[in-house]
Design a protein around this motif. Sequence first.
Motif, PDB file in Angstrom:
ATOM      1  N   UNK A 126       0.876  -1.194  -0.004  1.00 23.37           N
ATOM      2  CA  UNK A 126      -0.030  -0.142  -0.088  1.00 23.37           C
ATOM      3  C   UNK A 126       0.915   1.240  -0.093  1.00 23.37           C
ATOM      4  N   UNK A 127       2.051   1.145   0.648  1.00 22.55           N
ATOM      5  CA  UNK A 127       3.062   2.171   0.683  1.00 22.55           C
ATOM      6  C   UNK A 127       3.515   2.496  -0.498  1.00 22.55           C
ATOM      7  N   UNK A 128       3.901   1.512  -0.950  1.00 26.11           N
ATOM      8  CA  UNK A 128       4.495   1.687  -2.484  1.00 26.11           C
ATOM      9  C   UNK A 128       3.864   2.147  -3.567  1.00 26.11           C
ATOM     10  N   UNK A 129       2.487   1.741  -3.369  1.00 21.60           N
ATOM     11  CA  UNK A 129       1.461   2.071  -4.415  1.00 21.60           C
ATOM     12  C   UNK A 129       1.031   3.500  -4.074  1.00 21.60           C
ATOM     13  N   UNK A 130       1.616   4.079  -3.056  1.00 20.63           N
ATOM     14  CA  UNK A 130       1.238   5.718  -2.958  1.00 20.63           C
ATOM     15  C   UNK A 130      -0.255   6.100  -2.208  1.00 20.63           C
ATOM     16  N   UNK A 131      -0.544   5.096  -1.444  1.00 23.43           N
ATOM     17  CA  UNK A 131      -1.637   5.480  -0.653  1.00 23.43           C
ATOM     18  C   UNK A 131      -1.293   6.650   0.271  1.00 23.43           C
ATOM     19  N   UNK A 132      -2.248   7.496   0.511  1.00 24.80           N
ATOM     20  CA  UNK A 132      -1.645   8.636   1.381  1.00 24.80           C
ATOM     21  C   UNK A 132      -1.671   8.447   2.573  1.00 24.80           C
ATOM     22  N   UNK A 133      -2.720   7.802   3.170  1.00 26.46           N
ATOM     23  CA  UNK A 133      -2.942   7.252   4.546  1.00 26.46           C
ATOM     24  C   UNK A 133      -3.307   5.915   4.967  1.00 26.46           C
ATOM     25  N   UNK A 134      -2.514   5.452   5.614  1.00 25.98           N
ATOM     26  CA  UNK A 134      -2.812   3.791   5.915  1.00 25.98           C
ATOM     27  C   UNK A 134      -3.237   3.810   7.517  1.00 25.98           C
ATOM     28  N   UNK A 135      -4.534   3.088   7.593  1.00 21.02           N
ATOM     29  CA  UNK A 135      -5.110   2.991   8.874  1.00 21.02           C
ATOM     30  C   UNK A 135      -5.097   1.600   9.521  1.00 21.02           C
ATOM     31  N   UNK A 136      -4.843   1.310  10.667  1.00 20.05           N
ATOM     32  CA  UNK A 136      -5.189   0.040  11.050  1.00 20.05           C
ATOM     33  C   UNK A 136      -6.144   0.083  12.294  1.00 20.05           C
ATOM     34  N   UNK A 137      -7.134  -0.936  12.255  1.00 19.40           N
ATOM     35  CA  UNK A 137      -7.981  -0.694  13.202  1.00 19.40           C
ATOM     36  C   UNK A 137      -7.455  -2.053  14.190  1.00 19.40           C
ATOM     37  N   UNK A 138      -7.447  -1.810  15.700  1.00 15.58           N
ATOM     38  CA  UNK A 138      -7.445  -2.888  16.718  1.00 15.58           C
ATOM     39  C   UNK A 138      -8.462  -2.763  17.642  1.00 15.58           C
TER      40      UNK A 138
END
Length: 473
Positions: A214-226
């Motif tokens: 996702x980071x390499x694809x250029x998504x601007x913001x990555x969220x993780x739900x816990x």
Amino acid sequence: MSATLAPAREVDVPVLPEALLRRFDAPGPRYTSYPTADRFVEAFDAEDLTQALRQRAEGGVAGGGAPLSVYVHIPFCDSVCYYCACNKVITKHHERAAEYLDALDTEINLIVQRTRPGQPVSQLHFGGGSPTFLSDAELQRVVDSLKRAFFIDERTEMSIEIDPRTVTPQRLAHCRSLGFNRISFGVQDFDPQVQVAVHRVQSFESVRELMRSARELGFKSINADLIYGLPRQTPQTMARTVQQIGELRPDRIALYSYAHLPQRFKPQRRIVADELPSAAQRVAMLGDAIAGFLGRGYHYIGMDHFALPDDSLAIAKRQGRLHRNFQGYSTQPDCDLVGLGVSSIGKVGANYYQNAKTLDEYYDALRQGQLPVQRGIALTRDDVLRRAVIMALMCQGRLEFESIELAHLIKMREYFARELDALQPMAEAGLVELSDDAIQVTATGWYVVRAVAMVFDRWLQSDKLRERFSRII
Ligand code: SF4
């Protein structure tokens, strides 16, 4: 990634003593709206929404040109997670999506007929269920329909919830090519025993691989739900999950509290109650997780949410521009929200509405050429005022009396005399600071910020049904 593997810095995290927790830990809503969705009434129907949409289109009182946000609910999931409290349909029959997408097209057309085509969308969110239940072609079909109906371009914040078990790096690339620029991974917990207990098994390695893509694809913001408070979770297993998430370095982290309400949510009946952590363990897990994230450089945004300092949520928080909507915290100013799909909630002007909650009812309304609205509410002046107060407390942890007085033409001390009295015990307990011109939630008070907001909820004051809500901690 070596820089991210450094151990967490020690930080002082305020502790909520157990006596205070017992005193103020009342069941309460999360205030993604006010009034909360359980106050919506069936007297509000498709005709009311039509009127609100038309007023918005004319730039009238119901919209006044507010920016537009769109939410699309995809209800299907391949298998059930036992903690789940979402509106979803569990099925292995992927062909069921076709009928749903036909219905979504009809709904989009009905909305556009009542507004103007080509309205710019500032925020588009796909949630569920599991949006990634859809095939690549089906996702493309929905995005294409939306792009024909609305104006969506690279400035639109396009986000999608991802079930890591249903995607590959290639599928993420497809999402990116459709224009999605924000992504949210449902992680919940990395401990294998916890994953078995909640029937959601996904390896740390697979999530790591997907986040890297996702980071390499250029998504601007990555969220993780816990989630904390799950069966077989202990402070030790939770600490390990927090460390692993710290290694993955998502831009945002949402840490939700599990509310065990098996009478209301059928899948939760498969959770063994004896395996749930104790109240003391839950408090320890929450405190440790907060310390863990802050120690790894995350900023505390508000209830349940953390973000890296350069993420737009953290910046909005620092600048006092944080908002709250049905998806949680947001940087977008007070948008109108068109909710599409079964059970979706929307907001147009001073009105909230919710679509039919079952597929049969949803399809039925659309077959008759009607918007599938099942209930809603037109806000009174008092609702709008209290919403502003509650959102200020939930977003900034601070309420400046002057800003409310100027915007709503009231005197805080007169209008809210009873509420300010009711805050006194919280002030004495160190949860809020009351001055002549403001209310400030303290660092400890953030643990129970919902209880602070509840003081201003007129609907709750005579409410006998508060047990229906999840526990605050
Ligand atoms: S938690 Fe998400 S993926 Fe799991 S059953 Fe519920 S909606 Fe589906």
